[in-house]
Design a protein around this motif. Sequence first.
Motif, PDB file in Angstrom:
ATOM      1  N   ALA A   1       0.842  -1.199   0.000  1.00 54.32           N
ATOM      2  CA  ALA A   1       0.000   0.000   0.000  1.00 54.32           C
ATOM      3  C   ALA A   1       0.880   1.252   0.000  1.00 54.32           C
ATOM      4  O   ALA A   1       0.562   2.251  -0.661  1.00 54.32           O
ATOM      5  N   LEU A   2       2.006   1.193   0.726  1.00 55.53           N
ATOM      6  CA  LEU A   2       2.919   2.343   0.754  1.00 55.53           C
ATOM      7  C   LEU A   2       3.574   2.545  -0.612  1.00 55.53           C
ATOM      8  O   LEU A   2       3.751   3.682  -1.060  1.00 55.53           O
ATOM      9  N   ILE A   3       3.937   1.423  -1.266  1.00 47.33           N
ATOM     10  CA  ILE A   3       4.522   1.543  -2.602  1.00 47.33           C
ATOM     11  C   ILE A   3       3.507   2.189  -3.552  1.00 47.33           C
ATOM     12  O   ILE A   3       3.846   3.085  -4.329  1.00 47.33           O
ATOM     13  N   ALA A   4       2.250   1.768  -3.438  1.00 46.76           N
ATOM     14  CA  ALA A   4       1.195   2.376  -4.272  1.00 46.76           C
ATOM     15  C   ALA A   4       1.059   3.867  -3.972  1.00 46.76           C
ATOM     16  O   ALA A   4       0.850   4.681  -4.871  1.00 46.76           O
ATOM     17  N   THR A   5       1.208   4.225  -2.682  1.00 43.46           N
ATOM     18  CA  THR A   5       1.125   5.635  -2.304  1.00 43.46           C
ATOM     19  C   THR A   5       2.222   6.434  -2.977  1.00 43.46           C
ATOM     20  O   THR A   5       1.979   7.525  -3.512  1.00 43.46           O
ATOM     21  N   VAL A   6       3.445   5.886  -2.949  1.00 43.95           N
ATOM     22  CA  VAL A   6       4.574   6.586  -3.581  1.00 43.95           C
ATOM     23  C   VAL A   6       4.282   6.777  -5.073  1.00 43.95           C
ATOM     24  O   VAL A   6       4.467   7.864  -5.628  1.00 43.95           O
ATOM     25  N   ALA A   7       3.770   5.713  -5.714  1.00 38.75           N
ATOM     26  CA  ALA A   7       3.414   5.821  -7.132  1.00 38.75           C
ATOM     27  C   ALA A   7       2.323   6.879  -7.329  1.00 38.75           C
ATOM     28  O   ALA A   7       2.361   7.652  -8.286  1.00 38.75           O
ATOM     29  N   GLY A   8       1.382   6.919  -6.399  1.00 39.75           N
ATOM     30  CA  GLY A   8       0.304   7.901  -6.476  1.00 39.75           C
ATOM     31  C   GLY A   8       0.831   9.321  -6.392  1.00 39.75           C
ATOM     32  O   GLY A   8       0.414  10.196  -7.154  1.00 39.75           O
ATOM     33  N   LEU A   9       1.763   9.540  -5.477  1.00 44.27           N
ATOM     34  CA  LEU A   9       2.322  10.889  -5.341  1.00 44.27           C
ATOM     35  C   LEU A   9       3.146  11.244  -6.570  1.00 44.27           C
ATOM     36  O   LEU A   9       3.145  12.382  -7.036  1.00 44.27           O
ATOM     37  N   PHE A  10       3.826  10.211  -7.125  1.00 40.34           N
ATOM     38  CA  PHE A  10       4.665  10.427  -8.293  1.00 40.34           C
ATOM     39  C   PHE A  10       3.834  10.911  -9.487  1.00 40.34           C
ATOM     40  O   PHE A  10       4.221  11.854 -10.183  1.00 40.34           O
ATOM     41  N   ILE A  11       2.669  10.287  -9.707  1.00 43.09           N
ATOM     42  CA  ILE A  11       1.836  10.703 -10.847  1.00 43.09           C
ATOM     43  C   ILE A  11       0.911  11.850 -10.434  1.00 43.09           C
ATOM     44  O   ILE A  11       0.521  12.681 -11.248  1.00 43.09           O
ATOM     45  N   GLY A  12       0.618  11.923  -9.133  1.00 44.01           N
ATOM     46  CA  GLY A  12      -0.266  12.989  -8.648  1.00 44.01           C
ATOM     47  C   GLY A  12       0.338  14.363  -8.834  1.00 44.01           C
ATOM     48  O   GLY A  12      -0.340  15.307  -9.231  1.00 44.01           O
ATOM     49  N   LEU A  13       1.630  14.485  -8.580  1.00 38.82           N
ATOM     50  CA  LEU A  13       2.282  15.792  -8.703  1.00 38.82           C
ATOM     51  C   LEU A  13       2.108  16.405 -10.083  1.00 38.82           C
ATOM     52  O   LEU A  13       1.633  17.531 -10.184  1.00 38.82           O
ATOM     53  N   PRO A  14       2.498  15.684 -11.161  1.00 34.05           N
ATOM     54  CA  PRO A  14       2.315  16.326 -12.475  1.00 34.05           C
ATOM     55  C   PRO A  14       0.845  16.607 -12.815  1.00 34.05           C
ATOM     56  O   PRO A  14       0.553  17.662 -13.365  1.00 34.05           O
ATOM     57  N   ILE A  15      -0.073  15.686 -12.488  1.00 27.20           N
ATOM     58  CA  ILE A  15      -1.440  15.949 -12.952  1.00 27.20           C
ATOM     59  C   ILE A  15      -2.113  17.063 -12.153  1.00 27.20           C
ATOM     60  O   ILE A  15      -3.032  17.696 -12.643  1.00 27.20           O
ATOM     61  N   LEU A  16      -1.621  17.325 -10.951  1.00 30.35           N
ATOM     62  CA  LEU A  16      -2.220  18.417 -10.194  1.00 30.35           C
ATOM     63  C   LEU A  16      -1.880  19.773 -10.795  1.00 30.35           C
ATOM     64  O   LEU A  16      -2.540  20.763 -10.526  1.00 30.35           O
ATOM     65  N   ARG A  17      -0.844  19.799 -11.623  1.00 36.29           N
ATOM     66  CA  ARG A  17      -0.500  21.057 -12.299  1.00 36.29           C
ATOM     67  C   ARG A  17      -1.444  21.340 -13.451  1.00 36.29           C
ATOM     68  O   ARG A  17      -1.485  22.445 -13.977  1.00 36.29           O
ATOM     69  N   ILE A  18      -2.150  20.289 -13.914  1.00 37.30           N
ATOM     70  CA  ILE A  18      -2.975  20.434 -15.104  1.00 37.30           C
ATOM     71  C   ILE A  18      -4.377  20.840 -14.704  1.00 37.30           C
ATOM     72  O   ILE A  18      -4.984  20.237 -13.837  1.00 37.30           O
ATOM     73  N   ARG A  19      -4.914  21.850 -15.370  1.00 35.80           N
ATOM     74  CA  ARG A  19      -6.249  22.309 -15.018  1.00 35.80           C
ATOM     75  C   ARG A  19      -7.316  21.652 -15.877  1.00 35.80           C
ATOM     76  O   ARG A  19      -8.469  21.593 -15.508  1.00 35.80           O
ATOM     77  N   SER A  20      -6.919  21.185 -17.057  1.00 38.26           N
ATOM     78  CA  SER A  20      -7.923  20.706 -18.004  1.00 38.26           C
ATOM     79  C   SER A  20      -8.293  19.254 -17.722  1.00 38.26           C
ATOM     80  O   SER A  20      -7.434  18.384 -17.614  1.00 38.26           O
ATOM     81  N   MET A  21      -9.599  19.005 -17.571  1.00 37.53           N
ATOM     82  CA  MET A  21     -10.075  17.676 -17.247  1.00 37.53           C
ATOM     83  C   MET A  21      -9.675  16.625 -18.292  1.00 37.53           C
ATOM     84  O   MET A  21      -9.236  15.535 -17.921  1.00 37.53           O
ATOM     85  N   PRO A  22      -9.794  16.903 -19.585  1.00 40.81           N
ATOM     86  CA  PRO A  22      -9.393  15.887 -20.569  1.00 40.81           C
ATOM     87  C   PRO A  22      -7.926  15.508 -20.464  1.00 40.81           C
ATOM     88  O   PRO A  22      -7.569  14.342 -20.611  1.00 40.81           O
ATOM     89  N   HIS A  23      -7.067  16.492 -20.174  1.00 41.85           N
ATOM     90  CA  HIS A  23      -5.650  16.184 -20.031  1.00 41.85           C
ATOM     91  C   HIS A  23      -5.423  15.233 -18.861  1.00 41.85           C
ATOM     92  O   HIS A  23      -4.661  14.287 -18.962  1.00 41.85           O
ATOM     93  N   VAL A  24      -6.094  15.511 -17.746  1.00 39.76           N
ATOM     94  CA  VAL A  24      -5.953  14.644 -16.576  1.00 39.76           C
ATOM     95  C   VAL A  24      -6.409  13.226 -16.914  1.00 39.76           C
ATOM     96  O   VAL A  24      -5.731  12.241 -16.607  1.00 39.76           O
ATOM     97  N   ALA A  25      -7.555  13.125 -17.607  1.00 43.18           N
ATOM     98  CA  ALA A  25      -8.075  11.809 -17.978  1.00 43.18           C
ATOM     99  C   ALA A  25      -7.068  11.061 -18.846  1.00 43.18           C
ATOM    100  O   ALA A  25      -6.775   9.885 -18.614  1.00 43.18           O
ATOM    101  N   ILE A  26      -6.512  11.739 -19.829  1.00 40.87           N
ATOM    102  CA  ILE A  26      -5.582  11.092 -20.762  1.00 40.87           C
ATOM    103  C   ILE A  26      -4.291  10.678 -20.049  1.00 40.87           C
ATOM    104  O   ILE A  26      -3.808   9.556 -20.215  1.00 40.87           O
ATOM    105  N   VAL A  27      -3.744  11.580 -19.242  1.00 34.49           N
ATOM    106  CA  VAL A  27      -2.478  11.264 -18.578  1.00 34.49           C
ATOM    107  C   VAL A  27      -2.635  10.088 -17.620  1.00 34.49           C
ATOM    108  O   VAL A  27      -1.786   9.190 -17.584  1.00 34.49           O
TER     109      VAL A  27
END
Lengths: 239, 290, 338
Positions: free
Chosen positions: C93-119
């Motif tokens: 679960a912790l490894i998944a969390t690290v992966a979540g933070l890893f992908i969460g950081l870039p997508i939180l910069r994106i405002r557009s919903m379609p971009h978030v969905a695609i990424v």
Amino acid sequence: MAEAPMLQVENLNVLYGDFQILWDVSMTVGAKEVVAVLGPNGSGKSTVLKAIMGLTPVRSGKIIFEGEDLTKVPTHEMVARGISMVLERRRLFGAMTVRENILLGAYHRSVNKDIASRLEWVESLFPILAERRDQIAGRMSGGEQQMVAIARSLMSRPRLLLMDEPYLGLAPKIVSQIAGIIQRINQEGISVVFNEQNVHLSFGVSHRGYLLESGRMMLTGTGEEMIHSDVIRRVYLGV
Amino acid sequence: MTISLFIEQIINGLIIGSMYALVGSGIALIYGTMRVLNLAHGEFYMLGGYLVFLLVVTCGVPAYLAIPIALLAAFLLGALIQRITIHYLLQREGWAFSTIAVTLGLSIFLQNSALLLFGENVQSVPYYVTGIVEFAGIRIPMQRLLILGVAILTIAVMTYVLKATRLGWAIRATSQDRDAAAVVGIPASRIYLITFGIAAALGAIAAAMMAPIYAITPWSGLPILFKGFVVVILGGLGSFPGAIVGGLLLGVVEAVGVQLTSTEWRDVIAFALMIAVIWVRPWGLFGSKS
Amino acid sequence: MFQPLRPWQWLLVAITLAALAVLPLLSSNSYVLHVLILSMIFGIFASAWNLVTGFAGLKTFGHHAFFGIGAYSSALVALHSGLSPWLTIWIAALIATVAGLFIGLPILRIRSMPHVAIVTLGFAEIVRITISNLQSITRGELGLWGIPPFESFTLPVLGEMKFSPADKAGYYYLILVLLVFSTGLITLLMRSKSGLALVAMRDAEDAAESLGVNLTRHKLLVFGVSAFLVGLAGAFFGHYIGILTPSAAVGPDLMILVIAMALVGGLGTLSGPLAGALVLTCVVELLRDLNDLRLLIYGAIIVIVVMFLPKGLATLGPIVRRRFTYLRAPTTSPAKHL
């Protein structure tokens, strides 16, 4: 009045979600008349024009133009009935050229003919646009964009032109230029309804005005009558 | 590896890329005009493949007739789907998410309808043309050159339609400002319908051309959808020319990437490129920030 | 939504939990337990996805990546290190969390919903293909088998808790505890400052930012917790099923299933995803014989729910009520003429 006015708006109610914007708004516009819709920010001036054009759904009320009920007619059919509109903040097709923008004004089948003579007429009103025809519309100054927007709306040769905040964000010099254009359009036999916050600016060109406050029609009359009205003073100065 | 083999791979990359471009440009058209992200777009490609297969292999219709029929059918299907789903959702609140969700549902639905109708067997269509062109040691099959030719023709026709026809002007105007377009008399909902149809047909052209070299299965839509997404991110979401350039670029990058690693990493290369682009230039490689 | 429960609601929760707790004592039917275990695994998954999508307003479509990362991490660590699954599910679960933070950081910069969905879709595909390609470690599509089960232990009243295909009571109680833990964590999180800020600003991000509220930190926290819970559910899934393949543990089908569950139950509600998970898992099992139609029906369900029940089954009531309030006529006020 013996004849029915050109445009009759009767008891218009408009809601955004649960929030009511217009309350039983009624007004009339005669042939070859310039009418100003006045009111402070957020009073619903723009909504009146958008509702007439069908851009905002109407909950109840009637919009009758030249005897025909237009309440349920969709926006894209309005030019065919003789009504055109200049949207707030110009709303040009920013990536297209000036000429393309103007030609799109005659897109509708009912007006998509005699393009050359329409273009000639419009460009006689705005000679500068003929010079700038290949420029990308989005890169022009605010005043020039407003001219393109007006030119576009005239391509359908409307009998009634709605102008949403035509003076918004323009320099004083440009404002008086646009005011001149409104008078010129009116001399061509076109009725104009425009909205504006500034009372004195409005009565420079309009024959009559309506005053809106919080979505309700408070007052109507000629410029002279309205400028000296207590209601205007109360709405604008809070006295 | 010899230089000529390398050039061959680049050319192959461009050819596959031209198909990515067609799929991506459909996604871009739909997004550009109605701001809808179409997760069912891959299914237009998949169904296009089956239509061509049914016509050419099962019914024995010649390819030059079968492909236009498949295009028309895809156009009608796309328009129908838009009319019965997206059309209504766009009039409601929260449409940005609901349209994505509904196209996701449609994608699964169409995929499994195809599975039910056509079974899970891998199908393919015979080459439309045979023979190999050889030039300075570079060998390219005629079939692949035909793909490139059709792609160039399609892009040229689409560019002409968008730039010079009444419909194209209406599509561009609607995508730039829906209200302003309505005011001058352009009915947005009809433009949306036609745009969806055209986008579906673009997917079907790609499918028709790829049918002889790539297998047709009920699941062939999903990978191409992902490719299409990468293409529109590279080119800037909603930009037709961006999608064309993005498609060609992706094809070449994949071809080079596969040379450096191996085939099974092809998709990872594509997605990594996409995430990198989003990180650096979210508005795409060629678009402008606004 | 996250107000403290009323007494009758507490009672309802207590009765449900008590019923779930005594169920294995009444019925030793391992098929019924199996369906409920799957429902609870998906209940955690759907709730955690809803946490990000329904509450934080970040429309992601790639949470199956965390499920797969959780499942494979726990299985592989347990296989190779000899550590107990009781420990490895938390590591996973912790490894998944690290992966979540890893992908969460870039997508939180994106405002557009379609971009978030695609990424997010693309990220999950990268994870799936990578797991599939690393055959020397994961055995790819051949399947990773021999995943150790949880060790059994003895409880004072209930007796021995066994974890075997024949006796699923142990798995049942464990996933029930994990479900309660997950629901409690989500409730706590949404009642915290971060949760309140997110719900308040869900639909008015521009307004929030102009007020100087920095939502990125709150969103990242929610994203991390969500990845943690999905990873935990995935880890449990691996040890329960005993064999993992990339298409079953990280396939896009999995995400579609969970999205259908959350939509059916009602996005942005606490109980919706849980109800949706139970309903759809049971539907799947009822349709066992029609296996080919399973996904077809899921697709149709998603389309129908989005078109006709935009808020899902859980909020059918309020929709009906709102219908009626629309009919209220506006009050009138005539214009005053000079």
